[in-house]
Motif scaffolding. Structure first.
Motif, short mmCIF file in Angstrom:
data_model
loop_
_atom_site.label_atom_id
_atom_site.label_comp_id
_atom_site.label_asym_id
_atom_site.label_seq_id
_atom_site.Cartn_x
_atom_site.Cartn_y
_atom_site.Cartn_z
N ALA A 32 -50.39 -28.59 80.56
CA ALA A 32 -50.47 -28.22 81.97
C ALA A 32 -49.12 -28.62 82.70
O ALA A 32 -49.00 -27.78 83.61
CB ALA A 32 -52.01 -28.63 82.51
N ALA A 33 -48.85 -29.79 82.59
CA ALA A 33 -47.82 -29.92 83.17
C ALA A 33 -46.49 -29.20 83.00
O ALA A 33 -45.94 -28.74 83.94
CB ALA A 33 -47.39 -31.75 83.14
N LEU A 34 -46.43 -28.97 81.78
CA LEU A 34 -45.18 -28.26 81.45
C LEU A 34 -45.58 -26.77 81.99
O LEU A 34 -44.45 -26.24 82.61
CB LEU A 34 -45.37 -27.96 80.05
N ILE A 35 -46.56 -25.98 82.11
CA ILE A 35 -46.87 -24.77 82.53
C ILE A 35 -46.74 -24.94 84.06
O ILE A 35 -45.91 -24.00 84.71
CB ILE A 35 -48.60 -24.48 82.55
N SER A 36 -47.12 -26.08 85.08
CA SER A 36 -46.62 -26.34 86.27
C SER A 36 -45.30 -26.33 86.63
O SER A 36 -44.77 -25.56 87.60
CB SER A 36 -47.58 -27.41 86.86
N ILE A 37 -44.42 -27.15 85.71
CA ILE A 37 -43.28 -27.16 85.95
C ILE A 37 -42.50 -25.95 85.69
O ILE A 37 -41.54 -25.45 86.45
CB ILE A 37 -42.84 -28.37 84.95
N GLY A 38 -42.83 -25.39 84.65
CA GLY A 38 -42.35 -24.15 84.30
C GLY A 38 -42.44 -23.01 85.36
O GLY A 38 -41.35 -22.43 86.04
N ARG A 39 -43.72 -22.85 86.05
CA ARG A 39 -43.84 -21.89 86.91
C ARG A 39 -43.19 -22.13 88.06
O ARG A 39 -42.59 -21.38 88.90
CB ARG A 39 -45.41 -21.57 87.29
N THR A 40 -42.97 -23.56 88.50
CA THR A 40 -42.41 -24.00 89.52
C THR A 40 -40.70 -23.62 89.75
O THR A 40 -40.25 -22.99 90.79
CB THR A 40 -42.53 -25.61 89.95
N VAL A 41 -40.29 -23.95 88.36
CA VAL A 41 -38.90 -23.66 88.32
C VAL A 41 -38.37 -22.09 88.30
O VAL A 41 -37.66 -21.71 89.25
CB VAL A 41 -38.23 -24.47 87.06
N ILE A 42 -39.30 -21.35 87.22
CA ILE A 42 -38.68 -20.16 87.16
C ILE A 42 -39.21 -19.24 88.47
O ILE A 42 -38.39 -18.58 88.93
CB ILE A 42 -39.58 -19.53 85.83
N GLY A 43 -40.57 -19.53 88.98
CA GLY A 43 -40.87 -18.74 90.05
C GLY A 43 -40.02 -19.06 91.26
O GLY A 43 -39.71 -18.11 91.99
N THR A 44 -39.46 -20.06 91.52
CA THR A 44 -38.66 -20.61 92.57
C THR A 44 -37.54 -19.76 92.45
O THR A 44 -36.92 -19.16 93.32
CB THR A 44 -38.46 -22.08 92.83
N ALA A 45 -36.67 -19.96 91.27
CA ALA A 45 -35.55 -19.11 91.12
C ALA A 45 -35.48 -17.72 91.37
O ALA A 45 -34.81 -17.05 92.14
CB ALA A 45 -35.04 -19.39 89.48
N CYS A 46 -36.62 -17.09 90.61
CA CYS A 46 -37.00 -15.52 90.75
C CYS A 46 -36.96 -15.23 92.51
O CYS A 46 -36.37 -14.44 93.01
CB CYS A 46 -38.23 -15.13 90.06
N THR A 47 -37.79 -15.89 93.15
CA THR A 47 -38.16 -15.61 94.71
C THR A 47 -36.86 -15.89 95.52
O THR A 47 -36.54 -15.12 96.16
CB THR A 47 -39.22 -16.81 95.31
N VAL A 48 -36.29 -16.99 95.08
CA VAL A 48 -34.83 -17.32 95.69
C VAL A 48 -33.76 -16.15 95.58
O VAL A 48 -33.22 -15.57 96.54
CB VAL A 48 -34.20 -18.61 95.46
#
Lengths: 310, 306
Positions: free
Chosen positions: B80-96
């Motif tokens: 779950a931690a990996l999922i959270s970190i993954g979505r934070t990193v990838i999601g942020t990069a895409c949105t930015v």
């Protein structure tokens, strides 16, 4: 000569088209996740049963909208849900003056590091999720939690108070959590507005003999009103949109009746309860009313302030 | 003369009293805001039998870190931690990237029907189809129960587009024009000029979207049923509701053999809940004070324009 002009023009249209093609993927994304979902509203006119396809389900017309107001228990339930929604929204509006007070009084503190420390620490709760807020509430307010043990040690109570598993004072309770989470952050906007006030105004008033409270009341407060007005307008427009996270995490079988706001009700009816179609009908009504509210508020704002809020 | 002096003195007195009370009130408010976090942190590092009866209030007692090592061993938590970190990193990069690019393109007056398409994006802030239609859409698009349901639907953030566009419009145009005369295409201008110069606003967008991704909980609740895609927030929610069975599970795992010493480090429902909470909140506690200025800048620009 003529050729080169037309060549230039065509080059320009080519460029302008190219810019468009560059953002085309994003247009598709926006369409898919903002406009395309609107087609789901037709589910409100069917008796949709999930494993089946929509074409295999019965078309029922306005049935769901009618059941909302036909059946007596249903009407009572909707009435209760609306009451909860409006109560929470109203309390939210009333407490939206707190950040103003917070900002004005914090501004009176001259010690810089203290001021910024207060600002940072009080804004912190805004950045944690409602799940974490719930976890905090759980740690502090359960049977063996901090508050109950403290009260018991002091001999004020003999049996632990059930803060979380009870229906009492749920409106104020939810509002308190809202204030806890939003107070410091809400004040930051006002503090920034205060920082923008011309210091000569204060000097002039001081020369005229105004004391500290006069300055706060006559200069600082009025200059925050435009910001407050915009935020208030936005909260009027969002009257029906309380969001569901907060109420979902605090919801349990004891407080369900009074905590169910419209957003949570839609979830409970649609995802865990009786009917996807009924839930769609309710949320469709909600969206339309919200849009109308927003339009009215916007027109009002244009009339009174000469500026639209959207 | 004398009365005037006395009046002055009284005023001074009032002032001091006001300052004292004012400071005092703000200390109380700050404590109310921060103490719960402190309380959770000291309880997770204190002896569990002490913390279970609520006697850890100000300072940690008999410090140990077993809670953390044991909780991290819980099945699914690392994932779950990996999922959270993954979505934070990838999601942020895409949105930015998306916000930056769209914000930039919408400053280009020559774009085909610019006004219309800008409004096409911005207007989506003011309506939404609702929970069930969104759910049906995700199902139709086969996004439910995939990792991408955390990323793709939130790439386009109208508010961020407004922020970036406003910022780029306030920058001097000359650099862009010079590059264009040199024959640079829009992607070159975007990558070489816009991205570096718009850094402050992009940092703001990034930090907002990272916090949003990290805290997001509703999307797991609605679109995801598969356990291996649970985010940390969602896992925490399930833990709060079933912490007692979880404590039993950890105990049975035999991570700590039952002995007289083990009582202090034995997992209780409270200890597990608090430990996971602290793990979830720590990134925010560290990140927020460092980036506070960006948040403030974000709402400032937003309030002017929004």
């Amino acid at each position: 000569m003529k050729e080169s002009v037309s060549g230039k023009a065509s080059k320009r249209t080519l460029q302008s088209r190219r810019l468009f093609y560059c953002i085309l993927p994003f247009i598709i994304l926006s369409f898919l996740f903002s406009y395309f979902p609107l087609h789901g509203w037709i589910y409100a006119f069917y008796d949709y049963k999930p494993p089946l396809k929509l074409s295999q389900c019965d078309f029922v017309g306005w049935k769901w909208f009618e059941t909302l107001f036909a059946n007596k228990t249903q009407v009572a339930q909707i009435f209760q849900v609306m009451k909860n929604t409006l109560a929470m929204s109203l309390l939210g509006m009333l407490t939206s003056v707190f950040p103003i007070g917070f900002a004005i009084f914090l501004n009176e503190i001259k010690c810089k590091w203290f001021k910024s420390l207060v600002q940072t620490l009080t804004a912190l709760p805004n950045f944690i999720s409602w799940v974490l807020v719930y976890s905090v509430a759980f740690s502090l307010f359960t049977d063996g939690g901090l508050v109950n043990t403290l009260l018991q040690n002091m001999g004020l109570i003999t049996t632990p108070i059930k803060f979380l598993d009870s229906d009492a004072h749920i409106y104020s309770w939810m509002t308190l959590w809202n204030v806890w989470k939003g107070l410091g952050w809400g004040a930051i906007l006002y503090l920034a507005a205060i920082a923008g006030i011309d210091s000569e105004l204060y000097e002039a008033a001081r020369v005229d003999g105004a004391n500290r409270f006069c300055l706060m009341k006559e200069i600082t407060l009025p200059s925050l009103m435009p910001t407050f007005f915009v935020l208030l307008m936005m909260s009027v427009a969002n009257f029906l949109n309380n969001g569901m996270d907060q109420y979902f995490v605090f919801q349990n079988s004891f407080n369900k009746e009074h905590i169910q706001v419209l957003d949570l009700y839609v979830y409970n009816v649609g995802m865990t309860g009786s009917s996807l179609s009924l839930a769609t009908a309710i949320s469709m009504l909600k969206s339309i009313i919200s849009l109308i509210l927003l339009t009215i508020v916007n027109i009002l704002s244009k009339k009174t302030r000469g500026e639209s809020i959207i | 003369m004398k009365t005037r002096k006395m009046r002055h003195k009284r005023l001074k007195c009032n002032d001091v009293a006001f300052n004292l009370i004012n400071h005092f009130v703000f200390i109380i408010i700050t404590l109310i805001c921060f103490y719960p976090f402190y309380y959770m942190i000291i309880n997770t590092v204190s002896a569990n039998d002490l913390s279970a009866n609520g006697s850890i209030r100000f300072l940690p007692k008999s410090i140990h870190f077993d809670n953390y090592t044991q909780v991290l061993a819980i099945n699914g938590l690392m994932r779950a931690a990996l999922i959270s970190i993954g979505r934070t990193v990838i999601g942020t990069a895409c949105t930015v990237l998306a916000s930056a690019f769209l914000g930039y393109v919408f400053t280009q007056e020559k774009m085909w029907h610019r006004r219309f398409w800008y409004r096409f994006f911005i207007i989506t802030m003011y309506f939404n189809a609702g929970l069930i239609p969104m759910f049906i859409t995700m199902k139709t698009l086969h996004l439910t129960n995939t990792f991408w349901v955390y990323i793709i639907p939130v790439i386009i953030q109208p508010f961020n587009i407004i922020l970036v566009k406003t910022y780029i419009e306030s920058m001097p145009r000359s650099l862009q024009e010079a590059a264009e005369i040199d024959g640079a295409g829009i992607f070159t201008v975007f990558g070489k000029i816009i991205l570096p110069t718009a850094k402050p606003i992009l940092a703001t967008v990034a930090i907002f979207s990272a916090v949003g991704q990290w805290n997001s909980f509703q999307d797991t609740l609605i679109y995801v049923t598969e356990q291996k895609l649970y985010s940390l927030q969602y896992l925490l929610y399930t833990y709060i509701n079933q912490a007692s069975s979880l404590a039993a599970m950890v105990r049975n795992n035999g991570v700590s053999a039952v002995s007289a010493v083990a009582l202090a480090s034995q997992q209780t429902p409270t200890s597990i809940r608090m430990t996971v909470s602290v793990i979830v909140v720590l990134p925010i506690l560290f990140v927020y004070p460092m980036f506070q200025q960006f948040f403030v800048k974000g709402i400032m620009i937003g309030s002017v324009k929004g």
